[in-house]
Scaffold this active site. Structure first.
Site, PDB file in Angstrom:
ATOM      1  N   GLU A   1      70.217  64.104  75.664  1.00  0.00           N
ATOM      2  CA  GLU A   1      71.109  65.233  75.398  1.00  0.00           C
ATOM      3  C   GLU A   1      70.346  66.527  75.615  1.00  0.00           C
ATOM      4  O   GLU A   1      69.110  66.510  75.745  1.00  0.00           O
ATOM      5  CB  GLU A   1      71.640  65.166  73.962  1.00  0.00           C
TER       6      GLU A   1
ATOM      7  N   HIS B   1      79.454  74.613  68.300  1.00  0.00           N
ATOM      8  CA  HIS B   1      79.555  73.761  69.488  1.00  0.00           C
ATOM      9  C   HIS B   1      80.420  74.487  70.501  1.00  0.00           C
ATOM     10  O   HIS B   1      81.486  74.995  70.141  1.00  0.00           O
ATOM     11  CB  HIS B   1      80.168  72.398  69.121  1.00  0.00           C
TER      12      HIS B   1
ATOM     13  N   ARG C   1      73.375  75.006  74.067  1.00  0.00           N
ATOM     14  CA  ARG C   1      74.648  75.169  73.365  1.00  0.00           C
ATOM     15  C   ARG C   1      74.945  76.599  72.936  1.00  0.00           C
ATOM     16  O   ARG C   1      76.058  77.085  73.118  1.00  0.00           O
ATOM     17  CB  ARG C   1      74.637  74.318  72.085  1.00  0.00           C
TER      18      ARG C   1
ATOM     19  N   HIS D   1      79.924  73.880  63.867  1.00  0.00           N
ATOM     20  CA  HIS D   1      79.627  72.462  64.064  1.00  0.00           C
ATOM     21  C   HIS D   1      78.638  71.927  63.038  1.00  0.00           C
ATOM     22  O   HIS D   1      78.875  70.892  62.421  1.00  0.00           O
ATOM     23  CB  HIS D   1      79.070  72.284  65.476  1.00  0.00           C
TER      24      HIS D   1
ATOM     25  N   ARG E   1      69.293  73.542  65.683  1.00  0.00           N
ATOM     26  CA  ARG E   1      69.105  72.095  65.606  1.00  0.00           C
ATOM     27  C   ARG E   1      69.078  71.463  66.991  1.00  0.00           C
ATOM     28  O   ARG E   1      69.946  71.736  67.820  1.00  0.00           O
ATOM     29  CB  ARG E   1      70.259  71.498  64.797  1.00  0.00           C
TER      30      ARG E   1
HETATM   31  C1  LIG Z   1      82.304  65.822  65.402  1.00  0.00           C
HETATM   32  C2  LIG Z   1      80.852  65.719  65.004  1.00  0.00           C
HETATM   33  C3  LIG Z   1      79.941  65.099  65.841  1.00  0.00           C
HETATM   34  C4  LIG Z   1      78.587  64.987  65.463  1.00  0.00           C
HETATM   35  N1  LIG Z   1      77.718  64.302  66.273  1.00  0.00           N
HETATM   36  C5  LIG Z   1      76.433  64.115  65.857  1.00  0.00           C
HETATM   37  C6  LIG Z   1      75.543  63.298  66.605  1.00  0.00           C
HETATM   38  O1  LIG Z   1      75.904  62.726  67.619  1.00  0.00           O
HETATM   39  N2  LIG Z   1      74.262  63.147  66.144  1.00  0.00           N
HETATM   40  C7  LIG Z   1      73.815  63.756  65.002  1.00  0.00           C
HETATM   41  O2  LIG Z   1      72.647  63.583  64.638  1.00  0.00           O
HETATM   42  N3  LIG Z   1      74.664  64.520  64.268  1.00  0.00           N
HETATM   43  C8  LIG Z   1      75.948  64.699  64.654  1.00  0.00           C
HETATM   44  N4  LIG Z   1      76.794  65.465  63.892  1.00  0.00           N
HETATM   45  C9  LIG Z   1      76.292  66.012  62.620  1.00  0.00           C
HETATM   46  C10 LIG Z   1      76.175  64.894  61.588  1.00  0.00           C
HETATM   47  O3  LIG Z   1      77.312  64.074  61.683  1.00  0.00           O
HETATM   48  C11 LIG Z   1      76.079  65.424  60.171  1.00  0.00           C
HETATM   49  O4  LIG Z   1      75.122  66.434  60.096  1.00  0.00           O
HETATM   50  C12 LIG Z   1      75.687  64.321  59.188  1.00  0.00           C
HETATM   51  O5  LIG Z   1      76.551  63.240  59.358  1.00  0.00           O
HETATM   52  C13 LIG Z   1      75.724  64.801  57.759  1.00  0.00           C
HETATM   53  O6  LIG Z   1      75.580  63.679  56.896  1.00  0.00           O
HETATM   54  P1  LIG Z   1      75.615  63.882  55.333  1.00  0.00           P
HETATM   55  O7  LIG Z   1      75.472  62.538  54.729  1.00  0.00           O
HETATM   56  O8  LIG Z   1      74.673  64.937  54.950  1.00  0.00           O
HETATM   57  O9  LIG Z   1      77.080  64.479  55.035  1.00  0.00           O
HETATM   58  P2  LIG Z   1      78.503  63.842  55.306  1.00  0.00           P
HETATM   59  O10 LIG Z   1      78.439  62.693  56.203  1.00  0.00           O
HETATM   60  O11 LIG Z   1      79.424  64.947  55.681  1.00  0.00           O
HETATM   61  O12 LIG Z   1      78.930  63.300  53.861  1.00  0.00           O
HETATM   62  C14 LIG Z   1      79.266  64.194  52.832  1.00  0.00           C
HETATM   63  C15 LIG Z   1      79.773  63.414  51.636  1.00  0.00           C
HETATM   64  O13 LIG Z   1      79.841  64.290  50.513  1.00  0.00           O
HETATM   65  C16 LIG Z   1      81.070  64.116  49.847  1.00  0.00           C
HETATM   66  N5  LIG Z   1      81.413  65.349  49.141  1.00  0.00           N
HETATM   67  C17 LIG Z   1      81.481  66.612  49.619  1.00  0.00           C
HETATM   68  N6  LIG Z   1      81.838  67.458  48.631  1.00  0.00           N
HETATM   69  C18 LIG Z   1      81.981  66.727  47.507  1.00  0.00           C
HETATM   70  C19 LIG Z   1      82.372  67.020  46.172  1.00  0.00           C
HETATM   71  N7  LIG Z   1      82.684  68.256  45.755  1.00  0.00           N
HETATM   72  N8  LIG Z   1      82.431  65.997  45.278  1.00  0.00           N
HETATM   73  C20 LIG Z   1      82.149  64.730  45.665  1.00  0.00           C
HETATM   74  N9  LIG Z   1      81.786  64.389  46.904  1.00  0.00           N
HETATM   75  C21 LIG Z   1      81.707  65.383  47.818  1.00  0.00           C
HETATM   76  C22 LIG Z   1      82.043  63.750  50.941  1.00  0.00           C
HETATM   77  O14 LIG Z   1      83.149  63.095  50.359  1.00  0.00           O
HETATM   78  C23 LIG Z   1      81.165  62.831  51.792  1.00  0.00           C
HETATM   79  O15 LIG Z   1      81.178  61.538  51.260  1.00  0.00           O
HETATM   80  C24 LIG Z   1      78.144  65.571  64.247  1.00  0.00           C
HETATM   81  C25 LIG Z   1      79.064  66.200  63.415  1.00  0.00           C
HETATM   82  C26 LIG Z   1      80.402  66.274  63.767  1.00  0.00           C
HETATM   83  C27 LIG Z   1      81.364  66.939  62.832  1.00  0.00           C
END
Ligand SMILES: Cc1cc2nc3c(=O)[nH]c(=O)nc-3n(C[C@H](O)[C@H](O)[C@H](O)COP(=O)(O)OP(=O)(O)OC[C@H]3O[C@@H](n4cnc5c(N)ncnc54)[C@H](O)[C@@H]3O)c2cc1C
Length: 537
Positions: free
Chosen positions: A129, A245, A291, A352, A387
Site C-alpha cells: 500500500e 481518506h 493520501r 478516516h 499513519r
Molecule cells: C473503512 C475502514 C477501513 C480500514 N482499513 C484498515 C486497514 O486495512 N488496516 C488497518 O490497519 N486499519 C484500517 N482501518 C483502521 C482500523 O480499522 C482501526 O483503527 C482499528 O480497527 C481500531 O480498533 P479498536 O479496537 O481500537 O477500535 P474499534 O474496532 O473501533 O472498536 C471500538 C469498540 O469500542 C466500543 N465502544 C465505543 N464507545 C463505547 C462506549 N461508550 N461504551 C462501550 N463501548 C464502547 C465499540 O462498541 C467497539 O466495540 C480502517 C478503518 C475503517 C473505518
C-alpha cells in the site's frame, strides 16, 4: 479553555445503582479490546462491554490488511523507516521499533486462532500500500480483512470461560478514587446505570470519525473513550491529527463507503465535474500521491469547480478486469444505478483514522494508575503526525496484548475485597427528577457539529475558521455539557462536543503544517513545532 463540562455525565447515588465486581474491565470489543481480553490470565474474571453488538466496530470494517515483515526479502529496518517517513518527524522511534518487531508474531497468533489470510501458491499473499517500500500487508477475503480477523477473534474470545461480554452497554465514565481508576459507570437497557468495579480497566473504544460530516467510520465511532478519559483526568495527545481518506463514495442516501486506493493503483483517474484529470496541477505522482496530498488536492478542485465532489473514472480500463477486481464496489454502485466500468464514481475525502488520543507508554499504561488503553483511542507515538497504511490494526494487536498482560499482572497482585469506594466529585443526585432539564434537538446539534468540523477543522484549516469553530463549540459547551441526558444519543453528543473542542484547540495551537494537519496560513513544517501537544482536564 476551562474544564469541559462536569466530571461525570450523569448523576448517581451509590445506594441506588447495582454494583458488579470483576478483575479486569475491558471497555470496547474491537480488535484491541478483544486482544487485551485474551491476554488476561485465565484465573481472572474479565468483563468486556461494547456500545452496540460486538460486530459493530472500526475493526470489522477494515479493508486493506495488517502490515508486518513476513517476506524474507523484507527487513524490520524497512518497515521502521517507512513508518518514520510517513510520521512527519513526530513518531517515537522506540515504539516504532517495538511494534514492527512484534508484528510477525502477532499476525501468526491470529492465524493460530483461525484467521484465514489470503494465500498465493500456498504462501501468504502480501500486498503493498501507499508508503510501504515492500510487499508486507497480509489481507483476507480480498478487501474485507477486518471481517475475517474479527470473526476469528470473536469466536476465540467466546470460548474463554473467564471472559463475559455485555453488548449494548454504554460506558458513561470511569470511576476514580484518590486518582486511581476503579472501574466504570455503565448503562444498559437491562439494569440501567451500573457501577462496574474492576481491579484494572482497559480502554479500547476506538476512534471518532463520526465527529465529521464525511467519514468512513461506522456510527459507533463517536470518540466516547477520548472524552471519558479526559473527564477522568488522563492526558490526551496529538488531537490535531485526523487522517482523511481521499476517496469516499459520495452519493446522497448511500452510506459513505471507502473506495480503496487499489482502484487508483489499477489506473483509475481522478477527474473533476468537467471530466478534466486534475492531479497534475498538484503533484507529479498524480493519483498515486500520498493520501493527505490527494485529499488536499480534491478539496481544492471541489472549490475551484464549485462542485460537491470529484469523480473516479475507470472507463478507459478493461471492463472485465474492473468487475473482477472490485466486485464489492461494483455491486454497491450498481444499487445507485452506476456501472463502474462506464459511469464516473462520485467521491470526496472523509475522516478516516484518529491519530490523537490517550497517552500510553510501551506497556499500554495511561497517566492514570489502574487505567490502561489500546487501539485507536490511544496516542502511543507509533504514527507520529500521519499513519502509515495498515499500521493501525497492528498497533491494536500489539498494545492490546501488552495492556492485557500488564492489567492481568497488576490485578493478580490485588486481593478481592468487594469494597465500594467513595467517589471523587460525586455529582448532586436529583432523585426521581433525573430527566433532561429541557428538550434539545440533539440531531440538529449533532449535524451542525459534524458540518462545522468538516468545514473548519477538516482537510484544510486556517486561523479564522478555527477561532470561529472554537467559539461556536464553546457556546454549545455552555448549554449542552451541563445537561443531564438519559439516553446514549445525548451522552454521545456530549462526548462529541468535548472531543471536537479538544481537536479544535490543538489545531489552533499548532501553527505549522505537518502530516495530516494542513494550516493554509502556515503551510510549511516548522522545526520549532517538532513536539506534541497535550491536554488534561
Ligand atoms: C473503512 C475502514 C477501513 C480500514 N482499513 C484498515 C486497514 O486495512 N488496516 C488497518 O490497519 N486499519 C484500517 N482501518 C483502521 C482500523 O480499522 C482501526 O483503527 C482499528 O480497527 C481500531 O480498533 P479498536 O479496537 O481500537 O477500535 P474499534 O474496532 O473501533 O472498536 C471500538 C469498540 O469500542 C466500543 N465502544 C465505543 N464507545 C463505547 C462506549 N461508550 N461504551 C462501550 N463501548 C464502547 C465499540 O462498541 C467497539 O466495540 C480502517 C478503518 C475503517 C473505518
Amino acid at each position: 479553555m476551562g474544564p469541559l463540562g462536569p466530571r461525570y455525565l450523569v448523576p448517581f447515588h451509590p445506594k441506588r445503582v447495582p454494583h458488579h465486581f470483576t478483575d479486569v474491565l475491558v471497555i470496547g470489543g474491537g480488535l484491541a479490546g478483544l486482544r487485551a481480553a485474551m491476554a488476561v490470565d485465565p484465573s481472572l474474571r474479565v468483563l468486556v462491554v461494547t456500545k452496540q453488538a460486538i460486530e459493530q466496530s472500526n475493526s470489522n470494517y477494515a479493508q486493506g490488511g495488517i502490515a508486518g515483515v513476513m517476506d524474507p526479502e523484507d527487513r524490520f529496518e524497512n518497515h521502521v523507516a517507512d513508518t518514520l517517513r510517513a510520521g512527519g518527524d513526530l513518531c517515537d522511534e522506540s515504539i516504532v521499533e517495538l511494534v514492527v518487531r512484534e508484528a510477525p508474531r502477532r499476525i501468526r497468533e491470529l492465524m493460530q486462532w483461525g484467521a484465514r489470510f489470503d494465500t498465493e501458491a500456498g504462501e501468504l499473499a502480501l500486498g503493498r500500500e501507499g508508503g510501504h517500500s515492500h510487499d508486507r500487508i497480509v489481507h483476507a477475503l480480498g478487501d474485507s480483512t477486518g471481517r475475517e480477523v474479527m470473526r476469528a477473534v470473536i469466536e476465540r474470545t467466546k470460548q474463554l470461560e473467564n471472559v463475559d461480554h455485555w453488548g449494548n452497554t454504554f460506558t458513561l465514565d470511569l470511576l476514580t478514587h484518590d486518582g486511581v481508576c476503579r472501574g466504570a459507570l455503565v448503562w444498559n437497557g437491562k439494569h440501567g446505570k451500573t457501577f462496574v468495579w474492576a481491579k484494572q480497566t482497559i480502554l479500547c473504544t476506538g476512534g471518532c470519525g463520526q465527529i465529521y460530516r464525511e467519514t468512513t467510520n461506522p456510527d459507533v465511532a463517536t470518540g466516547d473513550g477520548h472524552a471519558i478519559a479526559y473527564r477522568a483526568g488522563a492526558e490526551l495527545r496529538d488531537m490535531e491529527f485526523m487522517q482523511f481518506h481521499p476517496t469516499v463514495l459520495y452519493i446522497a442516501g448511500s452510506s459513505r463507503n471507502l473506495i480503496t486506493e487499489a482502484m487508483r493503483g489499477e489506473g483509475a483517474w481522478l477527474v473533476d465535474r468537467a471530466g478534466r484529470r486534475f492531479m497534475s496541477d498538484y503533484d507529479p505522482r498524480l493519483e498515486l500521491a500520498p493520501r493527505d496530498v490527494v485529499s488536499q488536492a480534491i478539496v481544492s478542485q471541489m472549490e475551484k469547480t464549485r462542485h460537491p465532489n470529484v469523480y473516479l473514472d475507470l472507463s478507459h480500463l478493461d471492463p472485465e478486469r474492473v468487475r473482477k477486481r472490485f466486485p464489492g464496489i461494483a455491486a454497491c454502485c450498481a444499487e445507485f444505478g452506476l456501472d463502474i466500468t462506464r459511469d464516473r464514481i462520485p467521491v470526496r475525502p472523509g475522516a478516516h483514522y484518529m491519530i490523537g488520543g490517550v497517552t500510553t507508554d510501551a506497556t499500554g499504561m495511561t497517566t492514570i494508575p489502574g487505567l490502561w488503553a489500546a487501539g485507536e483511542v490511544t496516542s502511543t507515538g507509533l504514527h507520529g503526525a500521519n499513519r502509515l497504511a495498515s499500521n493501525s490494526l497492528l498497533e491494536g494487536l500489539v498494545f492490546g496484548a501488552h495492556a492485557g498482560e500488564g492489567a492481568s499482572a497488576a490485578a493478580q497482585a490485588i486481593d478481592d475485597d468487594f469494597h465500594v469506594e467513595p467517589l471523587e466529585n460525586p455529582p448532586v443526585t436529583h432523585g426521581p427528577g433525573e430527566q433532561p432539564t429541557d428538550q434539545l434537538d440533539l440531531v440538529d446539534i449533532r449535524n451542525t457539529l459534524k458540518s462545522l468540523m468538516w468545514h473548519s477543522v477538516g482537510v484544510r484549516r486556517e486561523q479564522a475558521g478555527l477561532v470561529d469553530a472554537a467559539e461556536t463549540i464553546d457556546r454549545w459547551c455552555r448549554y449542552v455539557l451541563n445537561r443531564q441526558f438519559t439516553t446514549p444519543q445525548g451522552w454521545e453528543l456530549q462526548n462529541m462536543i468535548v472531543v471536537a473542542r479538544l481537536m479544535t484547540a490543538a489545531a489552533l495551537e499548532r501553527q505549522e503544517s505537518r502530516g495530516t494537519h494542513l494550516r493554509l496560513d502556515f503551510p510549511q513544517p516548522d522545526p520549532a513545532w517538532k513536539r506534541h501537544l497535550t491536554f488534561r482536564r
